[in-house]
Design a protein around this motif. Structure first.
Motif, PDB file in Angstrom:
ATOM      1  N   LYS A  66       1.025  -0.793  -0.016  1.00 49.32           N
ATOM      2  CA  LYS A  66       0.266  -0.530   0.329  1.00 49.32           C
ATOM      3  C   LYS A  66       0.996   1.423   0.112  1.00 49.32           C
ATOM      4  CE  LYS A  66      -3.938   1.540   2.506  1.00 49.32           C
ATOM      5  NZ  LYS A  66      -4.015   2.404   3.500  1.00 49.32           N
ATOM      6  N   ARG A  67       2.401   1.078   0.713  1.00 50.89           N
ATOM      7  CA  ARG A  67       2.355   2.683   0.649  1.00 50.89           C
ATOM      8  C   ARG A  67       3.175   2.803  -0.348  1.00 50.89           C
ATOM      9  NH1 ARG A  67       5.106   3.480   6.875  1.00 50.89           N
ATOM     10  NH2 ARG A  67       6.715   3.602   5.733  1.00 50.89           N
ATOM     11  N   VAL A  68       4.085   1.787  -0.752  1.00 50.69           N
ATOM     12  CA  VAL A  68       4.673   1.732  -2.671  1.00 50.69           C
ATOM     13  C   VAL A  68       4.020   2.037  -3.527  1.00 50.69           C
ATOM     14  CG1 VAL A  68       6.089   0.866  -4.433  1.00 50.69           C
ATOM     15  CG2 VAL A  68       6.445   0.302  -1.675  1.00 50.69           C
ATOM     16  N   THR A  69       2.843   1.950  -3.871  1.00 47.47           N
ATOM     17  CA  THR A  69       1.507   1.789  -4.551  1.00 47.47           C
ATOM     18  C   THR A  69       0.945   3.660  -4.157  1.00 47.47           C
ATOM     19  OG1 THR A  69       0.664  -0.570  -4.830  1.00 47.47           O
ATOM     20  CG2 THR A  69      -0.685   1.490  -5.396  1.00 47.47           C
ATOM     21  N   GLU A  70       0.588   3.938  -2.698  1.00 49.22           N
ATOM     22  CA  GLU A  70       0.501   5.427  -3.039  1.00 49.22           C
ATOM     23  C   GLU A  70       1.627   6.637  -3.187  1.00 49.22           C
ATOM     24  OE1 GLU A  70      -2.361   5.164   1.323  1.00 49.22           O
ATOM     25  OE2 GLU A  70      -0.104   5.699   1.271  1.00 49.22           O
ATOM     26  N   ARG A  71       3.178   5.824  -2.666  1.00 45.95           N
ATOM     27  CA  ARG A  71       4.082   6.744  -3.420  1.00 45.95           C
ATOM     28  C   ARG A  71       4.445   7.002  -5.083  1.00 45.95           C
ATOM     29  NH1 ARG A  71       7.518   4.096   0.333  1.00 45.95           N
ATOM     30  NH2 ARG A  71       8.458   3.410  -1.463  1.00 45.95           N
ATOM     31  N   ILE A  72       4.074   5.760  -5.644  1.00 44.62           N
ATOM     32  CA  ILE A  72       3.618   5.580  -7.185  1.00 44.62           C
ATOM     33  C   ILE A  72       3.094   6.453  -7.284  1.00 44.62           C
ATOM     34  CG2 ILE A  72       3.283   4.326  -9.285  1.00 44.62           C
ATOM     35  CD1 ILE A  72       5.445   2.023  -7.431  1.00 44.62           C
ATOM     36  N   ASN A  73       2.094   5.872  -7.008  1.00 40.14           N
ATOM     37  CA  ASN A  73       1.086   7.272  -7.506  1.00 40.14           C
ATOM     38  C   ASN A  73       0.586   8.805  -7.247  1.00 40.14           C
ATOM     39  OD1 ASN A  73      -0.922   5.039  -8.141  1.00 40.14           O
ATOM     40  ND2 ASN A  73      -2.213   5.155  -6.369  1.00 40.14           N
ATOM     41  N   LYS A  74       1.190   9.323  -5.596  1.00 40.41           N
ATOM     42  CA  LYS A  74       1.486  10.596  -6.150  1.00 40.41           C
ATOM     43  C   LYS A  74       2.441  11.105  -7.292  1.00 40.41           C
ATOM     44  CE  LYS A  74       3.025  13.439  -2.501  1.00 40.41           C
ATOM     45  NZ  LYS A  74       3.902  13.113  -1.095  1.00 40.41           N
ATOM     46  N   ILE A  75       3.436  10.237  -7.709  1.00 37.07           N
ATOM     47  CA  ILE A  75       4.437  10.410  -9.404  1.00 37.07           C
ATOM     48  C   ILE A  75       3.641  10.671  -9.707  1.00 37.07           C
ATOM     49  CG2 ILE A  75       6.397   9.442 -10.634  1.00 37.07           C
ATOM     50  CD1 ILE A  75       7.636   8.606  -7.643  1.00 37.07           C
ATOM     51  N   ALA A  76       2.924   9.478 -10.294  1.00 36.42           N
ATOM     52  CA  ALA A  76       2.036   9.482 -12.170  1.00 36.42           C
ATOM     53  C   ALA A  76       1.352  10.686 -12.174  1.00 36.42           C
ATOM     54  CB  ALA A  76       1.288   8.756 -11.815  1.00 36.42           C
ATOM     55  N   LEU A  77       0.902  11.251 -10.626  1.00 39.00           N
ATOM     56  CA  LEU A  77       0.067  12.592 -10.579  1.00 39.00           C
ATOM     57  C   LEU A  77       0.354  13.416 -11.217  1.00 39.00           C
ATOM     58  CD1 LEU A  77      -2.910  12.389  -8.266  1.00 39.00           C
ATOM     59  CD2 LEU A  77      -3.023  11.804 -10.412  1.00 39.00           C
ATOM     60  N   ASN A  78       2.491  14.042 -10.997  1.00 41.21           N
ATOM     61  CA  ASN A  78       2.885  14.727 -10.606  1.00 41.21           C
ATOM     62  C   ASN A  78       3.252  15.573 -12.586  1.00 41.21           C
ATOM     63  OD1 ASN A  78       3.786  15.449  -8.582  1.00 41.21           O
ATOM     64  ND2 ASN A  78       5.799  14.339  -8.496  1.00 41.21           N
ATOM     65  N   GLU A  79       3.493  16.575 -12.862  1.00 39.93           N
ATOM     66  CA  GLU A  79       3.497  16.727 -14.314  1.00 39.93           C
ATOM     67  C   GLU A  79       5.071  16.952 -14.618  1.00 39.93           C
ATOM     68  OE1 GLU A  79       1.688  18.612 -16.208  1.00 39.93           O
ATOM     69  OE2 GLU A  79       0.462  17.819 -15.669  1.00 39.93           O
ATOM     70  N   LEU A  80       5.572  15.599 -15.450  1.00 39.72           N
ATOM     71  CA  LEU A  80       6.858  15.353 -15.757  1.00 39.72           C
ATOM     72  C   LEU A  80       7.441  14.700 -16.985  1.00 39.72           C
ATOM     73  CD1 LEU A  80       8.209  13.377 -12.283  1.00 39.72           C
ATOM     74  CD2 LEU A  80       9.414  15.340 -13.692  1.00 39.72           C
ATOM     75  N   PRO A  81       8.209  15.010 -18.068  1.00 39.95           N
ATOM     76  CA  PRO A  81       8.355  14.366 -19.462  1.00 39.95           C
ATOM     77  C   PRO A  81       8.101  12.300 -18.661  1.00 39.95           C
ATOM     78  CG  PRO A  81       9.905  15.409 -18.984  1.00 39.95           C
ATOM     79  CD  PRO A  81       9.435  15.718 -17.639  1.00 39.95           C
ATOM     80  N   PRO A  82       7.558  11.892 -20.084  1.00 43.92           N
ATOM     81  CA  PRO A  82       7.066  10.536 -19.458  1.00 43.92           C
ATOM     82  C   PRO A  82       8.422   9.599 -19.060  1.00 43.92           C
ATOM     83  CG  PRO A  82       6.505  11.513 -21.474  1.00 43.92           C
ATOM     84  CD  PRO A  82       6.787  12.726 -21.468  1.00 43.92           C
ATOM     85  N   LYS A  83       8.962  10.385 -19.795  1.00 45.20           N
ATOM     86  CA  LYS A  83      10.581   9.056 -19.666  1.00 45.20           C
ATOM     87  C   LYS A  83      10.982   9.365 -18.086  1.00 45.20           C
ATOM     88  CE  LYS A  83      12.913   9.494 -23.273  1.00 45.20           C
ATOM     89  NZ  LYS A  83      13.883   9.451 -23.653  1.00 45.20           N
TER      90      LYS A  83
END
Lengths: 201, 201
Positions: A66-83
């Protein structure tokens, strides 16, 4: 007035106590008695939340996921270039600091333990494989993958690379430190993508 | 006439009995008592060969490494084209049949166990990293590597790929069967080598 106890919070505290015990003593030491002691609870109080050791360990393991998933979802929402985004996500899975190292240690101990407990938690379905498939498809749809790649085998290759690197980072953190993990991931992503990720590390 | 016992043979038999116990019950079940029973020996007789459980488990683990090394050395002496030889060697490390699966299971259980036994066996030095570095250098010297590769990072990448795939083959052998492992390794080798390995599988 009766004491008000947040049930979920208490369960999480117990799970975190069990992580500390696993980190210090390995799975052999992760007895209900030791975990109760670490959590500052009586055996009876702990049993109120978890009636068996397997139930407790499964909860502790799911909390890692759950913790890892939450951290990943947070990054996924960031405005960053795809790679760059994908690089950041991979760096959340592979342990590069003491917190992630502890999570990986729990995962590793748990998987070794759960192999012989058929009825409990299915260790192989931690969601990493599905998550990595999404990442490769995301690169594919963004037209960032090189031509003539086999996306199915790229998913499998990335999955092996991520879990193998995570295991080595846990077993040999001095050799495989954060800088080297970063370098390896950038190198791999550049080998499958059409334009280079900037090598600023 | 006194009974003549081959000391080394007996030690190997005990180590193999300990593998069977680990396979069936996990590391939690690998007590000296259970291993003596599986080997058909009294506790006293077993203690004649191994005075502590750690000593026995370390011997069992080293026997795994020795067996894998012997198989690899045998392939290394074969007359095979370089890339085919390397493919065969990688297929000896990654478990694709029940014998190798048992070795990997022992390795996995042992590594998880040994993490919290600082004084005993150093699990991270199983020789795989050095061996894979030799393979990459062998390809490099045979002028088979593509241009602009970073050989140091290729060693690290292959190491992660091999151990990650081995772990997944152990945890999820139905999905990641022999054919898929073969395909993945050929795919990876073709991605770093100048000419293709024939895809006959």
């Amino acid at each position: 007035m009766p004491k008000i106890v947040d049930h979920d919070l208490r369960k999480r505290q117990i799970a975190e106590a069990s992580w500390r015990v696993i980190l210090e003593q390995g799975m052999e030491g992760a007895t209900v008695r030791n975990i109760a002691k670490e959590a500052g609870l009586s055996l009876g109080a702990l049993r109120h939340y978890f009636s068996t050791q397997d139930e407790l360990l499964e909860f502790a393991m799911n909390l890692v996921i759950k913790r890892v998933t939450e951290r990943i979802n947070k990054i996924a929402l960031n405005e960053l270039p795809p790679k760059e985004k994908i690089l950041q996500i991979l760096l959340e899975i592979i342990p590069t600091d003491s917190e992630k190292m502890a999570e990986m240690e729990v995962w590793f101990a748990f998987v070794a333990y759960a192999r012989h407990k058929k009825d409990t938690f299915d260790a192989k379905h931690d969601g990493i494989y599905d998550g990595l498939r999404n990442l490769i498809h995301y690169l594919d749809q963004a037209k960032l993958l090189k031509k003539n790649l086999n996306t199915e085998l790229e998913v499998e290759r990335l999955y092996s690379l991520v879990d193998g690197t995570a295991m080595h980072a846990l077993l040999d953190p001095t050799r495989l430190d954060k800088g080297r993990i970063h370098k390896l991931l950038v190198y791999h992503l550049n080998s499958i993508c059409i334009d280079e990720i900037e090598k600023t590390y």
